[in-house]
Design a protein around this motif. Sequence first.
Motif, PDB file in Angstrom:
ATOM      1  N   GLU A   1       8.912   9.531   2.468  1.00  0.00           N
ATOM      2  CA  GLU A   1       7.690   9.870   3.325  1.00  0.00           C
ATOM      3  C   GLU A   1       6.822   8.504   3.565  1.00  0.00           C
ATOM      4  O   GLU A   1       6.576   8.438   4.829  1.00  0.00           O
ATOM      5  CB  GLU A   1       6.765  10.809   2.787  1.00  0.00           C
ATOM      6  N   GLU A   2       6.849   7.771   2.549  1.00  0.00           N
ATOM      7  CA  GLU A   2       6.154   6.522   2.817  1.00  0.00           C
ATOM      8  C   GLU A   2       7.059   5.622   3.659  1.00  0.00           C
ATOM      9  O   GLU A   2       6.750   4.826   4.604  1.00  0.00           O
ATOM     10  CB  GLU A   2       5.860   6.057   1.627  1.00  0.00           C
TER      11      GLU A   2
ATOM     12  N   ALA B   1       0.794  -1.137  -0.007  1.00  0.00           N
ATOM     13  CA  ALA B   1      -0.020   0.177  -0.085  1.00  0.00           C
ATOM     14  C   ALA B   1       0.707   1.130  -0.031  1.00  0.00           C
ATOM     15  O   ALA B   1       0.622   2.177  -0.587  1.00  0.00           O
ATOM     16  CB  ALA B   1      -0.968  -0.114   1.050  1.00  0.00           C
ATOM     17  N   ALA B   2       2.072   1.313   0.631  1.00  0.00           N
ATOM     18  CA  ALA B   2       2.932   2.217   0.721  1.00  0.00           C
ATOM     19  C   ALA B   2       3.416   2.621  -0.604  1.00  0.00           C
ATOM     20  O   ALA B   2       3.538   3.864  -0.993  1.00  0.00           O
ATOM     21  CB  ALA B   2       4.131   2.115   1.800  1.00  0.00           C
ATOM     22  N   TRP B   3       3.847   1.523  -1.454  1.00  0.00           N
ATOM     23  CA  TRP B   3       4.240   1.665  -2.722  1.00  0.00           C
ATOM     24  C   TRP B   3       3.292   2.179  -3.603  1.00  0.00           C
ATOM     25  O   TRP B   3       3.632   3.042  -4.558  1.00  0.00           O
ATOM     26  CB  TRP B   3       4.893   0.545  -3.014  1.00  0.00           C
ATOM     27  N   VAL B   4       1.989   1.759  -3.417  1.00  0.00           N
ATOM     28  CA  VAL B   4       1.088   2.129  -4.417  1.00  0.00           C
ATOM     29  C   VAL B   4       0.675   3.900  -4.206  1.00  0.00           C
ATOM     30  O   VAL B   4       0.673   4.498  -5.250  1.00  0.00           O
ATOM     31  CB  VAL B   4      -0.333   1.423  -4.149  1.00  0.00           C
TER      32      VAL B   4
ATOM     33  N   GLU C   1       1.065   6.226  -7.523  1.00  0.00           N
ATOM     34  CA  GLU C   1       0.078   7.216  -7.879  1.00  0.00           C
ATOM     35  C   GLU C   1       0.599   8.718  -7.503  1.00  0.00           C
ATOM     36  O   GLU C   1      -0.213   9.693  -7.628  1.00  0.00           O
ATOM     37  CB  GLU C   1      -1.114   6.823  -6.988  1.00  0.00           C
ATOM     38  N   GLY C   2       1.564   8.930  -6.856  1.00  0.00           N
ATOM     39  CA  GLY C   2       2.018  10.523  -6.658  1.00  0.00           C
ATOM     40  C   GLY C   2       1.575  11.286  -5.720  1.00  0.00           C
ATOM     41  O   GLY C   2       1.562  12.260  -5.645  1.00  0.00           O
ATOM     42  N   ARG C   3       0.782  10.503  -4.607  1.00  0.00           N
ATOM     43  CA  ARG C   3       0.168  11.112  -3.677  1.00  0.00           C
ATOM     44  C   ARG C   3       1.277  11.647  -2.338  1.00  0.00           C
ATOM     45  O   ARG C   3       0.929  12.223  -1.626  1.00  0.00           O
ATOM     46  CB  ARG C   3      -0.612   9.954  -2.968  1.00  0.00           C
TER      47      ARG C   3
ATOM     48  N   ASP D   1      15.096   9.688  -5.817  1.00  0.00           N
ATOM     49  CA  ASP D   1      14.754  11.017  -5.625  1.00  0.00           C
ATOM     50  C   ASP D   1      15.832  11.971  -4.668  1.00  0.00           C
ATOM     51  O   ASP D   1      15.356  13.035  -4.738  1.00  0.00           O
ATOM     52  CB  ASP D   1      13.522  10.979  -4.855  1.00  0.00           C
ATOM     53  N   GLY D   2      16.864  11.298  -4.370  1.00  0.00           N
ATOM     54  CA  GLY D   2      17.921  12.083  -3.657  1.00  0.00           C
ATOM     55  C   GLY D   2      17.618  12.367  -2.233  1.00  0.00           C
ATOM     56  O   GLY D   2      18.311  13.122  -1.468  1.00  0.00           O
ATOM     57  N   ASP D   3      16.553  11.602  -1.604  1.00  0.00           N
ATOM     58  CA  ASP D   3      16.126  11.801  -0.223  1.00  0.00           C
ATOM     59  C   ASP D   3      16.698  10.708   0.544  1.00  0.00           C
ATOM     60  O   ASP D   3      16.531  11.117   1.761  1.00  0.00           O
ATOM     61  CB  ASP D   3      14.349  11.703  -0.371  1.00  0.00           C
ATOM     62  N   MET D   4      17.033   9.579   0.146  1.00  0.00           N
ATOM     63  CA  MET D   4      17.579   8.501   1.175  1.00  0.00           C
ATOM     64  C   MET D   4      19.119   8.411   0.971  1.00  0.00           C
ATOM     65  O   MET D   4      19.488   8.466  -0.312  1.00  0.00           O
ATOM     66  CB  MET D   4      16.910   7.258   0.970  1.00  0.00           C
ATOM     67  N   HIS D   5      19.909   8.268   1.749  1.00  0.00           N
ATOM     68  CA  HIS D   5      21.284   8.236   1.665  1.00  0.00           C
ATOM     69  C   HIS D   5      21.587   6.953   0.800  1.00  0.00           C
ATOM     70  O   HIS D   5      21.045   5.938   0.825  1.00  0.00           O
ATOM     71  CB  HIS D   5      22.039   7.867   3.128  1.00  0.00           C
ATOM     72  N   PRO D   6      22.449   7.123  -0.174  1.00  0.00           N
ATOM     73  CA  PRO D   6      22.640   6.166  -1.263  1.00  0.00           C
ATOM     74  C   PRO D   6      23.378   4.961  -0.863  1.00  0.00           C
ATOM     75  O   PRO D   6      23.269   3.868  -1.635  1.00  0.00           O
ATOM     76  CB  PRO D   6      23.682   6.933  -2.335  1.00  0.00           C
ATOM     77  N   ASP D   7      24.197   4.777   0.220  1.00  0.00           N
ATOM     78  CA  ASP D   7      24.628   3.976   0.941  1.00  0.00           C
ATOM     79  C   ASP D   7      23.706   3.028   1.627  1.00  0.00           C
ATOM     80  O   ASP D   7      24.107   1.636   2.080  1.00  0.00           O
ATOM     81  CB  ASP D   7      25.762   4.114   1.945  1.00  0.00           C
ATOM     82  N   VAL D   8      22.459   3.097   1.896  1.00  0.00           N
ATOM     83  CA  VAL D   8      21.464   2.468   2.427  1.00  0.00           C
ATOM     84  C   VAL D   8      21.101   1.291   1.530  1.00  0.00           C
ATOM     85  O   VAL D   8      21.023   1.318   0.413  1.00  0.00           O
ATOM     86  CB  VAL D   8      20.147   3.102   2.605  1.00  0.00           C
TER      87      VAL D   8
END
Length: 197
Positions: free
Chosen positions: A91-92, A77-80, A84-86, A145-152
């Motif tokens: 954030e999800e 549901a988080a991925w959906v 859907e761009g919501r 999107d550049g929001d999460m550290h790339p090493d994760v």
Amino acid sequence: MAQDRTLRADAARNRAKILDSARELITLHGADVPTDAIAEAAGVAAGTLYRHFPSKSALISAALEGGLERLAVITEAAWVRVEEGRTSAMEEFRALAAAYVSAAAEDHALRLAANRLSEDRRFSADQLQRAAAAGRRLVDRAQRDGDMHPDVTVDDVYLLLHSAPVDAAPSTRARWLALMLAGFDVDRREWPDVSGR
């Protein structure tokens, strides 16, 4: 006919007792608990257990099914919502981590399901594969999107879920999660307020 119904009812009761005992003992002792101990706790013979569940893997899958399905549903549901761009993937991801920690504090089957995924990536339950696939998509999108550290990595997510202090007080869980999630952000200029004040 009445005898057949009685036998079916007895079989259903035995299956339910086995599953209840399996959930309880796996929660207390982990997935390595002997099947004989589960049968004994359920008050059935080992043969009865094996008639319902021909292998330990089948028993564990059945015992965790509700938690596995819940884990898959909330992750998908988080991925959906992202598709859907919501909302954004990051954030999800944050909301999903918070929802998982909160739910796992109440639902031992959900906690065990996530632990099972963390401990054995080869575990073939369909629900675990669905949860893992949706989780990977969230991480990939948040990084693109550049929001999460790339090493994760996905392993880091498994470790986050596996190590959550689900038996702690809600305020302690919230403080822990805020600190952990800060490490996932690509650019955390300010640490979250975890003082509880």
